[in-house]
Enzyme design. Structure first.
Site, PDB file in Angstrom:
ATOM      1  N   ASP A  27      10.550-130.144 -62.879  1.00 20.41           N
ATOM      2  CA  ASP A  27      11.708-129.749 -63.678  1.00 20.41           C
ATOM      3  C   ASP A  27      11.874-128.233 -63.710  1.00 20.41           C
ATOM      4  O   ASP A  27      11.005-127.478 -63.263  1.00 20.41           O
ATOM      5  CB  ASP A  27      11.557-130.259 -65.116  1.00 20.41           C
ATOM      6  CG  ASP A  27      11.654-131.766 -65.227  1.00 20.41           C
ATOM      7  OD1 ASP A  27      12.283-132.381 -64.345  1.00 20.41           O
ATOM      8  OD2 ASP A  27      11.105-132.324 -66.199  1.00 20.41           O
ATOM      9  N   TYR A  84      -1.713-132.818 -62.560  1.00 19.41           N
ATOM     10  CA  TYR A  84      -0.985-131.767 -63.284  1.00 19.41           C
ATOM     11  C   TYR A  84      -1.935-131.041 -64.228  1.00 19.41           C
ATOM     12  O   TYR A  84      -2.900-131.611 -64.733  1.00 19.41           O
ATOM     13  CB  TYR A  84       0.169-132.361 -64.088  1.00 19.41           C
ATOM     14  CG  TYR A  84       1.395-132.675 -63.274  1.00 19.41           C
ATOM     15  CD1 TYR A  84       2.435-131.755 -63.166  1.00 19.41           C
ATOM     16  CD2 TYR A  84       1.523-133.887 -62.605  1.00 19.41           C
ATOM     17  CE1 TYR A  84       3.564-132.033 -62.413  1.00 19.41           C
ATOM     18  CE2 TYR A  84       2.650-134.173 -61.847  1.00 19.41           C
ATOM     19  CZ  TYR A  84       3.667-133.239 -61.762  1.00 19.41           C
ATOM     20  OH  TYR A  84       4.782-133.518 -61.011  1.00 19.41           O
TER      21      TYR A  84
END
Length: 242
Positions: free
Chosen positions: A51, A107
């Site tokens: 994003d 992540y």
């Protein structure tokens, strides 16, 4: 045509996300434009779409180029066209699909309670996170296979919301003079903004604003308590496993 595998790092603060944008400010726009300048007209496939504001340490890409390009020559000409906000770390000729061949994505999320300089603001999120023990209690709830329909933002094209979280934990470390909590989450794949929604839920539990039962209810798609993801700037796509 030859298929290439590339590993890139990028500074998400300078882009509106990985995917192509109407104003050409996506990471994919920049990479495809650089390839186009070399006479290579190929779409670029990424292991995962990040994003706006999200960074990548080791994003994996696949694309095609004419046979007269080899990895060394292409690296030499492509790397300068991507710099400084995208760094080409590795390039090799390999017949693979960056997204469908990926087995795991890892992540990291960096969070500090007190940011001492504004120059790190795009790279380390700042806010209270409660206790480390509470964060890890909440993170454990997500390990395993779940339907993450209530842990995603609208807009994704995915039809199957089931994902597997292999590992999720938080630990403390010092980064450039800041005591930070690092969230480490590894899964087979993630829905849109899912990692940030998971971390937000854990932080809110640690701050005693929601209960463990409310997290479990959202995991089981009974009731959504957490609807707003935590800020993007602390998140990094750390590694893709093949």
């Amino acid at each position: 045509m030859r298929c290439f595998k590339a590993i890139v790092a990028y500074d998400g603060a300078y882009f509106l996300g990985y995917a192509k944008q109407p104003n050409k400010l996506g990471v994919q726009d920049k990479i495809e434009s650089a390839l186009n300048a070399l006479g290579i007209k190929s779409g670029v496939i990424a292991a995962g779409r990040t994003d706006k504001g999200v960074h990548a340490n080791n994003q994996a890409l696949s694309f095609h180029a004419p046979k007269h390009w080899n990895a060394a020559k292409l690296f030499h000409y492509l790397a300068p066209k991507l710099a400084p906000h995208i760094v080409l770390k590795k390039l090799e000729e390999k017949n693979f699909h960056a997204r469908f061949d990926a087995q795991k994505r890892a992540y990291r999320y960096l969070l500090t309670k007190n940011l001492k300089t504004p120059f790190l603001a795009p790279y380390i999120a700042c806010g209270d996170y409660g206790s480390l023990d509470a964060l890890n209690i909440a993170l454990k709830q997500f390990i395993g296979k779940h339907d993450f329909s209530m842990f995603k933002k609208e807009g994704g094209a995915t039809t199957n919301p089931n994902r597997i979280i292999f590992n999720a934990l938080a630990y403390k470390t010092f980064i450039m003079g800041h005591e930070c909590v690092v969230f480490k989450i590894i899964g087979d794949a993630f829905l849109r903004s899912s990692v940030r929604l998971i971390i937000q839920a854990c932080v809110q539990y640690s701050l005693e604003k929601i209960t463990l039962a409310e997290i479990q209810a959202q995991i089981h798609n009974l009731k959504a308590t957490i609807r707003t993801p935590i800020m993007a700037n602390g998140l990094y796509l750390h590694r893709v496993y093949y």
